[in-house]
Design an enzyme around this catalytic site. Sequence first.
Site, short mmCIF file in Angstrom:
data_model
loop_
_atom_site.label_atom_id
_atom_site.label_comp_id
_atom_site.label_asym_id
_atom_site.label_seq_id
_atom_site.Cartn_x
_atom_site.Cartn_y
_atom_site.Cartn_z
N CYS A 129 0.87 -1.18 0.00
CA CYS A 129 0.00 0.00 0.00
C CYS A 129 0.91 1.23 0.00
CB CYS A 129 -0.85 -0.01 1.26
SG CYS A 129 0.16 0.00 2.75
N HIS B 12 5.52 -5.23 8.78
CA HIS B 12 5.58 -6.61 9.28
C HIS B 12 5.88 -7.60 8.17
CE1 HIS B 12 2.99 -5.13 12.86
NE2 HIS B 12 4.27 -5.09 13.16
N HIS C 264 3.68 1.76 11.69
CA HIS C 264 2.51 1.53 12.55
C HIS C 264 2.26 2.66 13.52
CE1 HIS C 264 4.71 -2.12 11.36
NE2 HIS C 264 3.50 -2.48 10.94
N CYS D 87 2.45 5.82 8.86
CA CYS D 87 1.59 6.06 7.68
C CYS D 87 0.72 7.29 7.95
CB CYS D 87 0.71 4.86 7.41
SG CYS D 87 -0.45 5.18 6.06
N GLU E 26 0.19 -0.55 16.40
CA GLU E 26 -0.63 0.61 16.01
C GLU E 26 -1.56 1.02 17.16
OE1 GLU E 26 -2.62 0.46 12.14
OE2 GLU E 26 -4.19 1.76 12.93
N SER F 233 1.22 -9.70 10.89
CA SER F 233 0.66 -8.65 10.02
C SER F 233 -0.86 -8.68 10.13
CB SER F 233 1.11 -8.89 8.59
OG SER F 233 0.35 -8.09 7.71
N SER G 162 1.95 -5.47 3.41
CA SER G 162 3.39 -5.37 3.68
C SER G 162 4.20 -6.41 2.90
CB SER G 162 3.63 -5.53 5.18
OG SER G 162 2.84 -6.58 5.71
O1 10E Z 1 0.05 -5.57 11.26
P1 10E Z 1 -0.34 -4.53 10.26
O2 10E Z 1 -1.26 -5.00 9.21
O3 10E Z 1 -0.85 -3.30 10.97
O4 10E Z 1 1.03 -4.00 9.58
P2 10E Z 1 1.84 -4.47 8.30
O5 10E Z 1 3.22 -3.95 8.50
O6 10E Z 1 1.66 -5.88 7.98
O7 10E Z 1 1.17 -3.65 7.08
C1 10E Z 1 1.20 -2.25 6.99
C2 10E Z 1 0.17 -1.66 7.85
C3 10E Z 1 0.37 -0.67 8.76
C4 10E Z 1 1.62 0.08 8.87
C5 10E Z 1 -0.70 -0.33 9.72
N1 10E Z 1 -1.58 0.60 9.21
FE1 SF4 Z 2 -3.40 1.50 5.30
FE2 SF4 Z 2 -1.54 0.90 7.07
FE3 SF4 Z 2 -1.02 0.84 4.46
FE4 SF4 Z 2 -1.34 3.13 5.71
S1 SF4 Z 2 0.29 1.64 6.05
S2 SF4 Z 2 -2.21 2.60 3.73
S3 SF4 Z 2 -2.95 2.65 7.13
S4 SF4 Z 2 -2.40 -0.50 5.58
#
Ligand code: 10E
Ligand code: SF4
Length: 314
Positions: A17, A46, A79, A101, A131, A228, A272
């Site tokens: 994302c 993550h 996060h 983010c 988060e 994640s 991620s």
């Molecule tokens: O565990 P999450 O899904 O919050 O984090 P991730 O690092 O897997 O994916 C990105 C999402 C973020 C930073 C939370 N909005």
């Molecule tokens: Fe959404 Fe988290 Fe990605 Fe930001 S980092 S766009 S809040 S999933």
Amino acid sequence: MTKPALTLLIAAPRGFCAGVDRAIRIVELAIERYGAPVYVRHEIVHNKFVVDNLKAKGAVFVEELDQVPDGVPVVFSAHGVPKVVPASAAERGLEYLDATCPLVSKVHRQAERLVAAGKHILFVGHAGHPEVIGTFGQVPEGSMTLVETVADAEALEPADPDNLAFLTQTTLSVDDTAAVVGVFTRRFPSIVAPRADDICYATSNRQAAVKAIAATCELMLVIGAPNSSNSVRLVEVAEREGTPAKLIQRATDLEWDWLEGVTTLGLTAGASAPELLVRELVDRLATRYEVAEREVVTTHEDLTFKLPRGLQAA
Ligand code: 10E
Ligand code: SF4
């Protein structure tokens, strides 16, 4: 010997994302600007593959600020962090970059505004997730209550039921959250809701993309890490559509016996997980199957976020 046929439905949108893209770029640019090592508080996102790649470039990952030596720059993960973290970095004179983010920061600012307006916040999220810790750390202790489930929402006995607001984690299940919010609005009709849903565009788009294909597949594979949140939610979405689903970090995690009797396989990746890992899995599948790939696009994403001012190209 001819290989058996396998139809592969690949969900889109999937994978990175805008917030993840930005956070990884911040670490890379910080290493270019300051030289290695650059410390990162918590996994920047993550994903072990992403973290290992950044380690190879000179990033050092730690869980707490007191593990960062004096005089080296530190990046805060996507996060988000409690307010005390940048405050103690500043106190120590550490150079820091915040890769939170912007959509998480938006929730932080809402929390501050609501508490300043005298509201008590019901926060829908998962206990212990960074988060959630970061968002709770934006407001004084006691001004926010964590709600994880419909049962939690039903059991709430707020001191002032007419003075509530709610906010949510960005990576929740769209359906579960709607159910919790349904309890809030029934029990506390004057509760203040966020202007737009706090579940971010990437989370909801990836869940909708899984919903679009899950029922057609006999198995769904989700590339993502067990810690994640958004990736784990994708497994749940598929399972609720009645399709067994497995979370895997890399192609090597795939167990061939999962594919027994499977002729249509669904595939997606959490926010991620890099696209490279999707290609790695498709390549591994192709060693045993005649794979017919089809991408099923439910929506297009073109959002990008600006880098922090200090890292923008001059
Ligand atoms: O565990 P999450 O899904 O919050 O984090 P991730 O690092 O897997 O994916 C990105 C999402 C973020 C930073 C939370 N909005
Ligand atoms: Fe959404 Fe988290 Fe990605 Fe930001 S980092 S766009 S809040 S999933």
